[in-house]
Design a protein around this motif. Structure first.
Motif, PDB file in Angstrom:
ATOM      1  N   VAL A 113     -90.732   7.491  -7.178  1.00  0.00           N
ATOM      2  CA  VAL A 113     -91.681   6.806  -8.410  1.00  0.00           C
ATOM      3  C   VAL A 113     -92.446   7.672  -9.321  1.00  0.00           C
ATOM      4  N   ARG A 114     -92.297   7.095 -10.128  1.00  0.00           N
ATOM      5  CA  ARG A 114     -92.973   7.051 -11.974  1.00  0.00           C
ATOM      6  C   ARG A 114     -94.208   7.442 -11.926  1.00  0.00           C
ATOM      7  N   ILE A 115     -94.883   8.249 -12.140  1.00  0.00           N
ATOM      8  CA  ILE A 115     -96.003   8.598 -11.553  1.00  0.00           C
ATOM      9  C   ILE A 115     -96.852  10.211 -13.081  1.00  0.00           C
ATOM     10  N   LEU A 116     -96.969   8.791 -14.367  1.00  0.00           N
ATOM     11  CA  LEU A 116     -97.668   9.367 -15.507  1.00  0.00           C
ATOM     12  C   LEU A 116     -98.132  10.887 -15.369  1.00  0.00           C
ATOM     13  N   GLU A 117     -97.812  11.652 -16.577  1.00  0.00           N
ATOM     14  CA  GLU A 117     -98.765  12.815 -16.289  1.00  0.00           C
ATOM     15  C   GLU A 117    -100.209  13.129 -16.744  1.00  0.00           C
ATOM     16  N   ALA A 118    -100.800  14.733 -16.301  1.00  0.00           N
ATOM     17  CA  ALA A 118    -102.583  14.482 -16.914  1.00  0.00           C
ATOM     18  C   ALA A 118    -101.914  15.159 -17.938  1.00  0.00           C
ATOM     19  N   PHE A 119    -103.270  15.274 -18.342  1.00  0.00           N
ATOM     20  CA  PHE A 119    -103.523  16.249 -19.981  1.00  0.00           C
ATOM     21  C   PHE A 119    -105.051  15.816 -20.187  1.00  0.00           C
ATOM     22  N   THR A 120    -105.579  17.395 -20.000  1.00  0.00           N
ATOM     23  CA  THR A 120    -106.581  17.799 -20.524  1.00  0.00           C
ATOM     24  C   THR A 120    -107.000  17.232 -21.899  1.00  0.00           C
ATOM     25  N   GLU A 121    -108.069  17.457 -22.400  1.00  0.00           N
ATOM     26  CA  GLU A 121    -108.658  17.036 -24.289  1.00  0.00           C
ATOM     27  C   GLU A 121    -108.278  18.591 -24.519  1.00  0.00           C
ATOM     28  N   PRO A 122    -108.056  17.886 -26.119  1.00  0.00           N
ATOM     29  CA  PRO A 122    -106.964  19.618 -26.676  1.00  0.00           C
ATOM     30  C   PRO A 122    -108.617  20.936 -27.004  1.00  0.00           C
ATOM     31  N   PHE A 123    -108.538  21.700 -26.945  1.00  0.00           N
ATOM     32  CA  PHE A 123    -109.225  22.792 -26.818  1.00  0.00           C
ATOM     33  C   PHE A 123    -107.922  23.936 -27.549  1.00  0.00           C
ATOM     34  N   ALA A 124    -108.924  24.865 -28.159  1.00  0.00           N
ATOM     35  CA  ALA A 124    -108.117  26.040 -28.360  1.00  0.00           C
ATOM     36  C   ALA A 124    -108.453  27.108 -27.515  1.00  0.00           C
ATOM     37  N   VAL A 125    -107.620  28.055 -27.797  1.00  0.00           N
ATOM     38  CA  VAL A 125    -107.721  29.410 -27.408  1.00  0.00           C
ATOM     39  C   VAL A 125    -107.701  30.845 -28.253  1.00  0.00           C
ATOM     40  N   ARG A 126    -109.039  31.386 -27.798  1.00  0.00           N
ATOM     41  CA  ARG A 126    -109.251  32.499 -28.418  1.00  0.00           C
ATOM     42  C   ARG A 126    -109.087  33.474 -27.362  1.00  0.00           C
ATOM     43  N   ASP A 127    -108.822  35.187 -28.685  1.00  0.00           N
ATOM     44  CA  ASP A 127    -108.677  35.731 -28.315  1.00  0.00           C
ATOM     45  C   ASP A 127    -110.231  36.862 -26.767  1.00  0.00           C
ATOM     46  N   HIS A 128    -110.051  37.548 -26.078  1.00  0.00           N
ATOM     47  CA  HIS A 128    -110.589  38.249 -25.123  1.00  0.00           C
ATOM     48  C   HIS A 128    -111.921  38.787 -25.903  1.00  0.00           C
ATOM     49  N   ARG A 129    -111.465  39.248 -26.897  1.00  0.00           N
ATOM     50  CA  ARG A 129    -112.530  40.013 -27.614  1.00  0.00           C
ATOM     51  C   ARG A 129    -113.252  39.134 -28.379  1.00  0.00           C
ATOM     52  N   GLY A 130    -113.433  38.088 -28.640  1.00  0.00           N
ATOM     53  CA  GLY A 130    -114.913  37.049 -29.341  1.00  0.00           C
ATOM     54  C   GLY A 130    -115.782  36.582 -27.650  1.00  0.00           C
ATOM     55  N   GLU A 131    -115.164  36.791 -26.430  1.00  0.00           N
ATOM     56  CA  GLU A 131    -115.743  36.887 -25.225  1.00  0.00           C
ATOM     57  C   GLU A 131    -117.198  37.662 -25.062  1.00  0.00           C
ATOM     58  N   LEU A 132    -116.488  38.588 -25.840  1.00  0.00           N
ATOM     59  CA  LEU A 132    -118.141  39.886 -25.688  1.00  0.00           C
ATOM     60  C   LEU A 132    -119.426  38.726 -26.742  1.00  0.00           C
TER      61      LEU A 132
END
Length: 469
Positions: free
Chosen positions: A222-241
């Motif tokens: 059975v063909r099941i279309l794939e899921a995907f989220t909204e586009p987003f940027a991934v930042r380096d963990h240094r900015g998490e502070l």
């Protein structure tokens, strides 16, 4: 001419020689058997039969392949068709919690693990459905530009999806690590802990998507279309502070709110007035929003003010309440100083309608005093406070003349202003806001918030000297 006649005479001899060689290279079966028996050796028989058997087998195999190719070409039941459009599709149930940093667990907007489900798009609206068997799903990273063009009512092939999968850079760890292989049962699949190992700045669009596809062979054709989220940027963990929390917590530093930078001007002004946490920020907003706005100064524009208050309004309150006891009353307030319940002169006010029937100037003064003495309030679980209120007994027995005794402590408090002060309150879940012409604000979640306007120049709230101990 003589030479020509000589060539013509010699040519038949050459043809005969070629025919002779052809005849000699194709021995008859009888002659082969005869030669083998004359030689009186079984090995000679096998050696003599091998060339003929090979030739026969090769000819039969070639004929069989030709017949099979013709049947595949002309049989309608075996013709190859293009993929039929699928009505089934995987989807992520909620948006992601943003921003996303490398090394941080990926969660949904409600800070829960990601949840995948399957929907049927055959009707006008997508309807959640299930499959009678479990399927394996693979969590992958997609280019933020996938799919190209409009997303509404669009479909894509499995090849287009797979071509949009982003792999790690050369020499790097896998781009996505953790529970990237999950099982869907009864139409649901919970994605465990997954995290990025690299940022998204190195691809052309500078954004990723998370995708989910069915592992080949687990969907029974059975063909099941794939899921995907909204586009987003991934930042380096240094900015998490320095990142903002969505939603903020009560004990978060106040600079975790939008438009308040760490060690910035707004942060320093709030810290100078001992407003260091989101809870302290919200308490002052409930009690005296005008003072809070004055502390932030002219640099806080209306647009920024609305954004920071909107962000603060999403704060998680928890189940703790604060009890303020007095000689004739007991107030129950939520963590940001909103009045939830009150017992005044033995009369219980347990909902917004009952609370709104109290003398509002009197209640305003009580809430003001609770704010000033916040550190001395009793903190309990909300369910425990409800039980305590229910055990107060019949209020009519404790206070037979409620309307007369209620005004007495109000006069003793000494809080009656020269001019009547309007109290702003709201029924929870209602759009009927009551405001005065001077100050406006937004109440948070539940309870009644009182905007206390002080008559002093700097707006500081000071306890009354006449307040009874």
């Amino acid at each position: 001419m003589a030479a020509k006649r000589l060539f013509d005479e010699m040519e038949p001899d050459a043809d005969q020689r070629r025919i002779g060689r052809s005849i000699r290279t194709r021995p008859f079966f009888a002659s082969i058997i005869g030669e083998a028996f004359r030689g009186n050796s079984w090995q000679n028989i096998c050696t003599a039969l091998e060339p003929m058997l090979r030739r026969v087998v090769n000819e039969e195999v070639e004929r069989g392949l030709v017949r099979g190719a013709r049947s595949l070409t002309w049989s309608p039941s075996l013709r190859i068709h293009g993929p039929e459009p699928s009505n089934l599709q995987l989807i992520f149930s909620k948006n992601l919690s943003l921003p996303i940093f490398t090394g941080a667990k990926i969660r949904d907007a409600e800070n829960n693990p990601l949840l995948l489900c399957i929907v049927d798009k055959s009707g006008d609206e997508a309807v959640q459905t299930t499959l009678p068997y479990p399927i394996q799903l693979d969590i992958v990273v997609l280019d933020g530009d996938f799919p190209h063009g409009e997303l509404t009512n669009s479909t894509w092939s499995m090849e287009e999806f797979n071509n949009s999968i982003v792999k790690e850079r050369t020499g790097k760890r896998p781009l996505l690590v953790g529970d990237v292989l999950v099982t869907m049962r009864d139409g649901f699949a919970v994605v465990g802990d997954i995290e990025f190992t690299d940022n998204s700045h190195w691809i052309r669009g500078r954004k990723f998507r998370l995708g989910a596809r069915v592992v080949p062979g687990s969907c029974h054709g059975v063909r099941i279309l794939e899921a995907f989220t909204e586009p987003f940027a991934v930042r380096d963990h240094r900015g998490e502070l320095y990142r903002k929390h969505h939603p903020p917590m009560l004990n978060d530093d106040v600079w975790r709110l939008e438009n308040i930078s760490k060690d910035g001007a707004f942060h320093k002004r709030l810290a100078s007035k001992h407003i260091k946490t989101v809870q302290e920020f919200l308490k002052l907003f409930i009690v005296d929003p005008a003072k809070l706005r004055r502390i932030l100064g002219a640099g806080m524009s209306d647009k920024k003010w609305e954004a920071v208050i909107k962000h603060a309004n999403t704060c998680l309150m928890g189940n703790k309440v604060h009890i303020f006891h007095g000689p004739h009353y007991t107030l129950t307030l939520n963590p940001i100083c909103q009045l939830v319940r009150a017992v005044i002169n033995g009369q219980i006010y347990a909902n917004n309608q009952e609370l709104s029937s109290i003398n509002q100037a009197y209640v305003k003064s009580l809430v003001r005093e609770a704010y000033i003495n916040w550190n001395f309030l009793e903190e309990v679980d909300e369910l425990l406070s409800e039980t305590a209120l229910l055990t107060q007994g019949d209020p009519r027995e404790q206070c037979p003349n409620h309307h007369q005794t209620m005004e007495r402590p109000f006069q003793q408090l000494g809080y009656l202003p020269d001019k009547a002060t309007e109290i702003i309150y709201s029924d929870v879940g209602s759009s009927n806001w009551q405001t005065n012409s001077t100050y406006h604000g937004t109440l948070i979640d539940s309870g009644i918030g009182y905007y206390i306007m002080d008559s002093t120049v700097d707006g500081d709230l000071e306890p009354s000297k006449h307040f009874p101990c």
